[in-house]
Write a protein that holds these residues in place. Structure first.
Motif, PDB file in Angstrom:
ATOM      1  N   PRO A 128       0.847  -1.394   0.028  1.00 25.35           N
ATOM      2  CA  PRO A 128       0.030  -0.217  -0.061  1.00 25.35           C
ATOM      3  C   PRO A 128       0.821   1.292   0.096  1.00 25.35           C
ATOM      4  O   PRO A 128       0.571   2.419  -0.615  1.00 25.35           O
ATOM      5  CB  PRO A 128      -0.652  -0.371   1.375  1.00 25.35           C
ATOM      6  N   LEU A 131       2.328   1.904  -3.701  1.00 26.48           N
ATOM      7  CA  LEU A 131       1.491   2.306  -4.662  1.00 26.48           C
ATOM      8  C   LEU A 131       1.720   3.625  -5.266  1.00 26.48           C
ATOM      9  O   LEU A 131       1.965   3.757  -6.612  1.00 26.48           O
ATOM     10  CB  LEU A 131      -0.008   1.777  -4.483  1.00 26.48           C
ATOM     11  N   PRO A 132       1.516   4.679  -4.355  1.00 16.31           N
ATOM     12  CA  PRO A 132       1.642   6.166  -4.969  1.00 16.31           C
ATOM     13  C   PRO A 132       2.920   6.309  -5.851  1.00 16.31           C
ATOM     14  O   PRO A 132       2.950   7.016  -6.828  1.00 16.31           O
ATOM     15  CB  PRO A 132       1.754   7.084  -3.846  1.00 16.31           C
ATOM     16  N   ILE A 135       2.667   3.424  -9.200  1.00  9.40           N
ATOM     17  CA  ILE A 135       1.572   3.404 -10.316  1.00  9.40           C
ATOM     18  C   ILE A 135       2.013   4.205 -11.551  1.00  9.40           C
ATOM     19  O   ILE A 135       1.740   3.859 -12.450  1.00  9.40           O
ATOM     20  CB  ILE A 135       0.304   4.015  -9.795  1.00  9.40           C
ATOM     21  N   GLU A 200      -4.744   5.977  -9.128  1.00  7.75           N
ATOM     22  CA  GLU A 200      -4.013   6.717  -8.721  1.00  7.75           C
ATOM     23  C   GLU A 200      -4.301   7.807  -7.661  1.00  7.75           C
ATOM     24  O   GLU A 200      -3.711   7.852  -6.493  1.00  7.75           O
ATOM     25  CB  GLU A 200      -3.120   7.549 -10.009  1.00  7.75           C
ATOM     26  N   ARG A 202      -7.122   7.319  -5.996  1.00  8.95           N
ATOM     27  CA  ARG A 202      -7.194   6.502  -4.704  1.00  8.95           C
ATOM     28  C   ARG A 202      -6.182   6.255  -3.996  1.00  8.95           C
ATOM     29  O   ARG A 202      -6.144   6.122  -2.572  1.00  8.95           O
ATOM     30  CB  ARG A 202      -8.048   5.464  -4.727  1.00  8.95           C
ATOM     31  N   SER A 203      -5.012   6.080  -4.340  1.00 10.92           N
ATOM     32  CA  SER A 203      -3.871   5.501  -3.741  1.00 10.92           C
ATOM     33  C   SER A 203      -3.054   6.476  -2.928  1.00 10.92           C
ATOM     34  O   SER A 203      -2.431   6.244  -1.913  1.00 10.92           O
ATOM     35  CB  SER A 203      -2.837   4.731  -4.869  1.00 10.92           C
ATOM     36  N   ARG A 204      -3.306   7.923  -3.452  1.00  9.17           N
ATOM     37  CA  ARG A 204      -2.831   9.027  -2.767  1.00  9.17           C
ATOM     38  C   ARG A 204      -3.724   9.593  -1.846  1.00  9.17           C
ATOM     39  O   ARG A 204      -3.316  10.508  -1.384  1.00  9.17           O
ATOM     40  CB  ARG A 204      -2.379   9.905  -4.123  1.00  9.17           C
TER      41      ARG A 204
END
Length: 211
Positions: A128, A131-132, A135, A200, A202-204
């Motif tokens: 998790p 990911l930012p 991606i 992207e 959502r991951s940030r």
């Protein structure tokens, strides 16, 4: 799309374990992974496809013959996924390795201090948190994977580019069919960019200073 998705997912799996091996593996593992990523990224993808498609199949059947098994006829779909996955894996390894190194080390150290198992650290913290950072690079690799499937036409696999060329040659309507194929690739790219943008964002969420 089947080849692109299958090859991309295989590349992600290879890339994840390859990145972990480069960062935390022993000297032998790191050296082998360095050779793998260097060779695959240095050799043109068309050459790699020819080598892996023909030489890989031949090597597998020779090994089966040594073990007294019958030769197998590998389907074009499976071979295509394998070839694209091997190529994608080398690039994914470096993208994911860089993303993992971008994670503030205190997060991993705190997890180890609480004696959290390594597999759980990977699943709940490392993936998790990376990911930012990963991606953007992985999204580029996905777009490359969709286009690399066109290279499989050189080994006779019936994908979009080969079928387009056959249809254009039969009808002599080259402009029509190749513009249609280009439009399909463009549509895939635009849809992919839209979905990647959602992922992207959502991951940030909740991350300050990650642009």
């Amino acid at each position: 799309m089947e080849i692109a998705v299958g090859g991309y997912l295989l590349g992600l799996v290879i890339g994840l374990f390859g990145a972990i091996g480069k960062l935390h593996g022993g000297p032998l593992a790191r050296d082998l992974l360095e050779v793998y990523t260097t060779v695959v990224r240095a050799v043109p993808e068309l050459v790699l496809i020819l080598i892996l498609y023909y030489a890989g199949t031949d090597f597998l059947n020779k090994m089966l013959a040594l073990l007294d098994y019958e030769a197998v006829d590998i389907s074009g779909l499976v071979a295509g996924i394998f070839v694209i996955g091997i190529v994608q894996g080398a690039y994914s390894t470096e993208v994911i390795r860089g993303a993992i190194k971008s994670i503030p080390p205190g997060q991993i150290e705190a997890a180890r201090a609480y004696a959290i198992p390594p597999a759980k650290i990977l699943r709940r913290i490392t993936i998790p948190a990376m990911l930012p950072y990963a991606i953007p690079g992985l999204s580029n690799l996905w777009l490359i994977a969709t286009k690399d499937t066109a290279l499989l036409a050189v080994v006779g696999f019936s994908e979009l580019t080969l079928v387009t060329r056959q249809a254009a040659g039969t009808t002599k309507s080259y402009m029509l069919f190749f513009l249609a194929a280009g439009a399909l690739y463009l549509a895939i790219t635009l849809i992919s960019r839209f979905l990647i943008g959602i992922l992207e964002r959502r991951s940030r969420r909740g991350l300050a200073g990650v642009n």
